[in-house]
Write an enzyme that holds these catalytic residues in place. Structure first.
Site, PDB file in Angstrom:
ATOM      1  CG  LEU A 177     -21.560 -22.112  67.103  1.00 32.60           C
ATOM      2  CD1 LEU A 177     -22.882 -23.420  67.065  1.00 32.60           C
ATOM      3  CD2 LEU A 177     -20.749 -23.160  66.934  1.00 32.60           C
ATOM      4  CB  THR A 219     -23.548 -23.806  62.334  1.00 33.22           C
ATOM      5  OG1 THR A 219     -23.263 -24.691  63.183  1.00 33.22           O
ATOM      6  CG2 THR A 219     -23.222 -22.254  62.033  1.00 33.22           C
ATOM      7  CG  HIS A 222     -29.551 -22.439  62.203  1.00 31.72           C
ATOM      8  ND1 HIS A 222     -30.050 -22.595  63.167  1.00 31.72           N
ATOM      9  CD2 HIS A 222     -29.544 -20.245  62.622  1.00 31.72           C
ATOM     10  CE1 HIS A 222     -31.201 -21.645  64.278  1.00 31.72           C
ATOM     11  NE2 HIS A 222     -30.696 -20.691  63.668  1.00 31.72           N
ATOM     12  CD  GLU A 223     -26.389 -18.459  61.662  1.00 25.38           C
ATOM     13  OE1 GLU A 223     -27.430 -17.492  61.158  1.00 25.38           O
ATOM     14  OE2 GLU A 223     -26.412 -18.315  62.931  1.00 25.38           O
ATOM     15  CG  HIS A 226     -31.321 -16.916  60.394  1.00 26.38           C
ATOM     16  ND1 HIS A 226     -32.964 -16.993  60.887  1.00 26.38           N
ATOM     17  CD2 HIS A 226     -30.958 -17.298  61.708  1.00 26.38           C
ATOM     18  CE1 HIS A 226     -32.422 -17.273  61.946  1.00 26.38           C
ATOM     19  NE2 HIS A 226     -31.555 -17.649  62.916  1.00 26.38           N
ATOM     20  CG  HIS A 232     -33.991 -19.150  65.536  1.00 27.59           C
ATOM     21  ND1 HIS A 232     -33.487 -17.082  66.749  1.00 27.59           N
ATOM     22  CD2 HIS A 232     -32.662 -19.390  65.580  1.00 27.59           C
ATOM     23  CE1 HIS A 232     -32.199 -17.359  65.779  1.00 27.59           C
ATOM     24  NE2 HIS A 232     -32.083 -18.695  65.153  1.00 27.59           N
TER      25      HIS A 232
HETATM   26 ZN   LIG Z   1     -30.754 -18.478  64.151  1.00 28.17          ZN
END
Ligand SMILES: [Zn+2]
Length: 439
Positions: A177, A219, A222-223, A226, A232
């Site tokens: 994803l 998605t 979330h990225e 990072h 995580h």
């Molecule tokens: Zn991740």
């Protein structure tokens, strides 16, 4: 001289190493599918110096509680294949920016309203690396780039120290994803063209074209987590009681043994409820509701220490962009207009025959008046205002000034200004200057 084959092979290997793609971790496989939830690596070089308060090995969130708003300029590289698959609309791209802002600022009324306000905002870049106006969206049609193969970013990336570069394509060849090639703390891509966020085109925006359960834009949230240094929530499993140096190096996210998929309300591991609502787990888009305060602090620490030139201060920024039309005299200059101050602009007419001049303001949108500093000069065109006077030239320069009210409602307003010059035989236009009112 021809390059020996062995050297070619070596160069190809070097290129492959530098072109870091997604990691296909078995623990990331979405149950019942052949798709991986996230291709960001989970193994890092522990020898990397654990600098600052947000290194690879530990977090010290205390000094990094967000108090001010920062904004990150974003360029989205929309990569389609030659059949047009992946050619996302501008509106869908903008919807993803909206989701990021809802999620990182925990905006009231949004699905992230109960999360933590990191005071980090995102906006599509308005100026490209050369200083030219842009909408922050780049488009490409290329089958190999769409397949996420090759180091396409080397020719596409905008200065990765100043822009967050997002690419939409079939991430990992359609296998994941989304991913980032490394945490900034991992230091393998930081300050290189490979520093990026890659999102599967069908999981990008709201509603993403791929449909549920990954169609609410999370998605990308979330990225970007990072990209700003977050692990995580299940990193390192349960970890130990030293929660700032094990697990996800955060203490206010509950430890969990493994990633959670779907939305398993009530799931527990490590003797505590699992953080299924956290953006850094693997749950469905509609299950997620926010970051934790210490995640917010770690991201702010990451911005300050690893991406010091990326964000700009919050609040609309004053800016002035010059446009020079064909045949227009490039003689008019105007500084960025800061709210509550008086700006002074000038036209330099040395060597010209112009005898009178005036500057006009074209307000966008039209519903913001500018009294008492302006005069409506065309009743049929309420967008057009005039500076308070027509300035006779005194020699070589024409000056004028306008006081900008300290009214937050004006912040962010774009005003196009241009001088009209007069002499005995006619009219002339100066170059134009687009002003963005702000602080
Ligand atoms: Zn991740």
């Amino acid at each position: 001289m021809r390059t020996p084959p062995v050297a070619t092979a070596f160069l190809a290997l070097v290129s492959y190493v530098a072109a870091q793609g997604p990691v296909f971790d078995p623990g990331s496989l979405i149950p019942g599918t052949s798709m991986y939830r996230c291709g960001t690596p989970s193994q890092f070089n522990s020898a990397t110096a654990d600098i600052a308060d947000c290194g690879l090995n530990s977090t010290n969130p205390g000094p990094w509680v967000p108090t001010t708003v920062v904004r990150i300029p974003v360029v989205v590289h929309v990569i389609a294949n030659t059949s047009g698959t992946g050619n996302l609309s501008d509106a869908l791209v903008q919807s993803q920016i909206t989701v990021l802002n809802e999620d990182f600022r925990a905006l009231a009324g949004s699905p992230a309203a109960t999360g933590f306000d990191t005071k980090i905002e995102f906006f599509l870049a308005t100026t490209d690396p050369s200083g030219n106006p842009t909408n922050g969206i780049r488009r490409y049609s290329n089958n190999s780039w769409f397949s996420d193969t090759g180091a396409y970013w080397t020719s596409m990336a905008w200065d990765t120290t100043r822009y967050m570069n997002i690419y939409t394509n079939s991430a990992g060849g359609g296998g994941v994803l989304g991913y980032v090639p490394d945490l900034p703390q991992g230091n393998s891509v930081l300050n290189t063209t490979a520093d990026r966020v890659v999102i599967l085109y069908s999981a990008f925006g709201r509603p993403a074209t791929g449909g549920a359960p990954y169609n609410q834009g999370r998605t990308c949230t979330h990225e970007v987590g990072h990209y700003l240094g977050l692990y995580h929530t299940f990193q390192g499993g349960c970890g130990t009681s030293s929660c700032y140096t094990t697990g996800d190096r955060i203490c206010d996210t509950q430890p969990e043994q493994t990633a959670r998929f779907g939305c398993p309300v009530g799931a527990t591991s490590c003797a505590t409820p699992d953080p299924i609502r956290n953006f850094m787990d693997y749950t469905d888009d509609t299950c997620m509701t926010g970051f934790s305060p210490e995640q917010g602090a770690r991201m702010r620490c990451t911005l300050a220490n690893f991406r010091p030139n990326l964000s700009v201060p919050g609040g609309p920024l004053a800016s002035a962009t010059v446009r020079t039309g064909t045949g227009n005299l490039n003689i008019y200059t105007c500084p960025p207009p800061v709210l509550g101050t008086t700006i002074q602009a000038q036209a330099n007419v040395q060597g010209t025959t112009w005898a009178l001049g005036s500057v006009y303001w074209y307000l966008q949108p039209a519903n913001v008046a500018f009294p008492p500093y302006t005069i409506l000069v065309n009743i049929n065109s309420p967008l057009v205002y005039q500076t308070p006077f027509v300035a006779p030239f005194f020699g070589l320069f024409m000056f004028w000034s306008v006081t900008i009210p300290n009214d937050p409602f004006l912040a962010g307003l774009t005003v196009s200004t241009q001088g009209v010059l007069l002499n005995a035989t006619g009219l002339g236009l100066t170059n134009a200057v687009d002003l963005r009112l702000g602080n």
